[in-house]
Design a protein around this motif. Structure first.
Motif, mmCIF file in Angstrom:
data_model
loop_
_atom_site.group_PDB
_atom_site.id
_atom_site.type_symbol
_atom_site.label_atom_id
_atom_site.label_comp_id
_atom_site.label_asym_id
_atom_site.label_seq_id
_atom_site.Cartn_x
_atom_site.Cartn_y
_atom_site.Cartn_z
ATOM 1 N N UNK A 175 11.905 -11.529 -1.840
ATOM 2 C CA UNK A 175 10.632 -11.006 -2.337
ATOM 3 C C UNK A 175 9.794 -10.474 -1.181
ATOM 4 N N UNK A 176 9.752 -11.229 -0.083
ATOM 5 C CA UNK A 176 8.968 -10.813 1.076
ATOM 6 C C UNK A 176 9.617 -9.637 1.796
ATOM 7 N N UNK A 177 10.949 -9.613 1.835
ATOM 8 C CA UNK A 177 11.630 -8.453 2.424
ATOM 9 C C UNK A 177 11.271 -7.175 1.667
ATOM 10 N N UNK A 178 11.354 -7.247 0.346
ATOM 11 C CA UNK A 178 11.048 -6.053 -0.463
ATOM 12 C C UNK A 178 9.591 -5.649 -0.320
ATOM 13 N N UNK A 179 8.719 -6.644 -0.270
ATOM 14 C CA UNK A 179 7.290 -6.340 -0.105
ATOM 15 C C UNK A 179 7.035 -5.666 1.232
ATOM 16 N N UNK A 180 7.845 -5.989 2.231
ATOM 17 C CA UNK A 180 7.710 -5.389 3.552
ATOM 18 C C UNK A 180 8.387 -4.022 3.637
ATOM 19 N N UNK A 181 9.144 -3.650 2.597
ATOM 20 C CA UNK A 181 9.774 -2.337 2.568
ATOM 21 C C UNK A 181 11.266 -2.341 2.828
ATOM 22 N N UNK A 182 11.872 -3.531 2.938
ATOM 23 C CA UNK A 182 13.307 -3.614 3.202
ATOM 24 C C UNK A 182 14.068 -3.738 1.890
#
Length: 238
Positions: A196-203
């Protein structure tokens, strides 16, 4: 305030004292919260992670879980050193400790040496296909190995550095290690938070990249294909 610092020996006490007082450049965080400050001294680059006083409820929960009544940066330094003794590659901790007032930690600091490296997040976003698959596999293997060691703190790609040799180096681990051994529910929660945090960061990884990640994870965690399939369904459904 009374500072209690652990200085492993790479730097002298006087140099550590200077680096703890130097203004530096704030690279993350806000006043009144945890901040990371970039410092330069005699041609060398250092990072100082500093934290203000925390609520007693958080300190007590940390003590009950980790057995340490201390600041967040000091606990992180302890965890990194513990991981290092278990064979994980971590940043070089030069000093860490807590400031105390009336028997309570009211500030904390972790001083580390800069490493000539990129973040894994950056590499995964900009590498060619072949290198990206290798790094995604290594990322999964590291996440799985940490879970097997009892480290279920969510592991974002930005929490990892890639050095010149292509080795993955842990940048921070804010939560203490638990009992060693893989645990399905904790693993699922940890991976859900991480992605979730990776996607929120753009990854975002494509299907091949995610397959490489999961293949590495199974290897690092030492779990069967059937267990991996169940875990992957739980994580990807979140």
């Amino acid at each position: 305030m009374n500072w209690r610092l652990n200085v492993p020996g790479a730097l002298g006490d006087e140099q550590v004292a200077q680096l703890l007082q130097a203004p530096g450049e704030v690279v993350s965080g806000k006043p009144g919260a945890v901040q990371v400050v970039r410092l330069q001294q005699d041609g060398q680059v250092f990072y100082r992670k500093q934290a203000p006083a925390e609520p007693v409820s958080r300190l007590l929960a940390r003590f009950l879980r980790a057995g340490h009544w201390c600041s967040l940066p000091e606990l992180e330094a302890r965890t990194l050193q513990q991981l290092k003794t278990q064979g994980f590659s971590v940043i070089q901790v030069l000093a860490a400790g807590s400031a105390w007032r009336w028997g309570r930690p009211v500030a904390g600091v972790l001083l580390s040496a800069a490493l000539e490296a990129d973040s894994l997040e950056h590499r995964l976003q900009h590498a060619d296909d072949s290198a990206r698959l290798l790094m995604a596999h290594a990322y999964g293997a590291l996440a799985g190995a940490l879970h097997q060691a009892g480290g279920f703190d969510a592991l974002r790609a930005k929490d990892i550095l890639v050095d010149r040799a292509g080795q993955l180096v842990l940048l921070d681990r804010e939560k203490p290690l638990g009992r060693p051994g893989w645990h399905a529910r904790r693993a699922a929660r940890s991976l859900q938070r991480a992605w979730f945090r990776n996607r929120r960061s753009g990854l975002v990884l494509d299907a091949a990249g995610m397959q490489a990640f999961w293949s590495g994870y199974a290897q690092g965690a030492g779990i069967s294909d059937a267990t991996l399939a169940t875990l992957r369904r739980a994580v990807e459904a979140s």
